[in-house]
Design a protein around this motif. Structure first.
Motif, PDB file in Angstrom:
ATOM      1  N   GLY A 121     -16.469   3.545  -2.282  1.00 54.05           N
ATOM      2  CA  GLY A 121     -16.909   2.313  -1.661  1.00 54.05           C
ATOM      3  C   GLY A 121     -17.041   1.212  -2.700  1.00 54.05           C
ATOM      4  O   GLY A 121     -17.381   1.483  -3.848  1.00 54.05           O
ATOM      5  N   GLY A 122     -16.747  -0.032  -2.321  1.00 50.53           N
ATOM      6  CA  GLY A 122     -16.877  -1.164  -3.229  1.00 50.53           C
ATOM      7  C   GLY A 122     -15.882  -2.253  -2.909  1.00 50.53           C
ATOM      8  O   GLY A 122     -15.222  -2.225  -1.862  1.00 50.53           O
ATOM      9  N   HIS A 123     -15.777  -3.234  -3.811  1.00 52.54           N
ATOM     10  CA  HIS A 123     -14.869  -4.370  -3.635  1.00 52.54           C
ATOM     11  C   HIS A 123     -13.508  -3.982  -4.223  1.00 52.54           C
ATOM     12  O   HIS A 123     -13.411  -3.651  -5.400  1.00 52.54           O
ATOM     13  N   TRP A 124     -12.455  -4.054  -3.408  1.00 54.24           N
ATOM     14  CA  TRP A 124     -11.120  -3.605  -3.811  1.00 54.24           C
ATOM     15  C   TRP A 124     -10.088  -4.722  -3.691  1.00 54.24           C
ATOM     16  O   TRP A 124     -10.237  -5.627  -2.877  1.00 54.24           O
ATOM     17  N   HIS A 125      -9.054  -4.614  -4.503  1.00 53.73           N
ATOM     18  CA  HIS A 125      -7.928  -5.547  -4.499  1.00 53.73           C
ATOM     19  C   HIS A 125      -6.640  -4.737  -4.431  1.00 53.73           C
ATOM     20  O   HIS A 125      -6.555  -3.637  -4.985  1.00 53.73           O
ATOM     21  N   LEU A 126      -5.640  -5.304  -3.767  1.00 54.41           N
ATOM     22  CA  LEU A 126      -4.317  -4.692  -3.703  1.00 54.41           C
ATOM     23  C   LEU A 126      -3.323  -5.697  -4.258  1.00 54.41           C
ATOM     24  O   LEU A 126      -3.358  -6.872  -3.897  1.00 54.41           O
ATOM     25  N   VAL A 127      -2.458  -5.215  -5.143  1.00 56.13           N
ATOM     26  CA  VAL A 127      -1.422  -6.059  -5.719  1.00 56.13           C
ATOM     27  C   VAL A 127      -0.075  -5.420  -5.432  1.00 56.13           C
ATOM     28  O   VAL A 127       0.117  -4.218  -5.636  1.00 56.13           O
ATOM     29  N   VAL A 128       0.851  -6.208  -4.912  1.00 53.01           N
ATOM     30  CA  VAL A 128       2.258  -5.819  -4.773  1.00 53.01           C
ATOM     31  C   VAL A 128       2.990  -6.640  -5.814  1.00 53.01           C
ATOM     32  O   VAL A 128       2.878  -7.873  -5.821  1.00 53.01           O
ATOM     33  N   ASP A 129       3.702  -5.962  -6.731  1.00 50.07           N
ATOM     34  CA  ASP A 129       4.337  -6.726  -7.801  1.00 50.07           C
ATOM     35  C   ASP A 129       5.753  -6.242  -8.074  1.00 50.07           C
ATOM     36  O   ASP A 129       6.139  -5.145  -7.699  1.00 50.07           O
ATOM     37  N   ALA A 130       6.504  -7.118  -8.736  1.00 51.07           N
ATOM     38  CA  ALA A 130       7.931  -6.897  -8.983  1.00 51.07           C
ATOM     39  C   ALA A 130       8.215  -6.453 -10.416  1.00 51.07           C
ATOM     40  O   ALA A 130       9.372  -6.447 -10.825  1.00 51.07           O
ATOM     41  N   GLU A 131       7.190  -6.071 -11.171  1.00 50.01           N
ATOM     42  CA  GLU A 131       7.422  -5.657 -12.566  1.00 50.01           C
ATOM     43  C   GLU A 131       8.424  -4.502 -12.599  1.00 50.01           C
ATOM     44  O   GLU A 131       8.216  -3.460 -11.996  1.00 50.01           O
TER      45      GLU A 131
END
Length: 107
Positions: free
Chosen positions: A68-78
């Motif tokens: 549980g907590g504050h989450w981020h999702l990143v979609v990247d082209a690296e």
């Protein structure tokens, strides 16, 4: 905040419960990285960071929030040809109901 040297799409998932599933739909092969707020900050500062996920070769891809907590999702082209179009769907964890014997009222 400095950004990494490659294109990415950021989704602020806000506060999430452990067990929530994140379903990511992509138009091409890209990296999908689920990370805590601290690790997202490190990502934007080009520092070492930890994440759940990796190269998504199929779509949709499902990731589960581990804590549980504050989450981020990143979609990247690296390392890929270009940034994929993406969308995110949240699937709440199943609720745990009390066993039927505990739900009966005492008589």
């Amino acid at each position: 905040m400095a950004a990494p040297g490659f294109r990415f799409t950021h989704y602020d998932l806000k506060e999430q419960r452990a067990g929530t599933t994140i379903e990511v739909t992509l138009s091409a092969v890209n990296n999908v990285r689920l990370m805590t707020a601290v690790n997202y900050q490190r990502f934007t500062e080009k520092l070492d960071f930890k994440f759940v996920g990796g190269v998504a070769k199929k779509s949709p891809i499902k990731l589960t929030i581990p804590d549980g907590g504050h989450w981020h999702l990143v979609v990247d082209a690296e390392g890929h040809h270009g940034l994929a179009d993406s969308s995110v769907k949240m699937i709440a964890p199943p609720t745990i109901s009390a066993p039927a014997s505990a739900q009966r009222k005492a008589s």
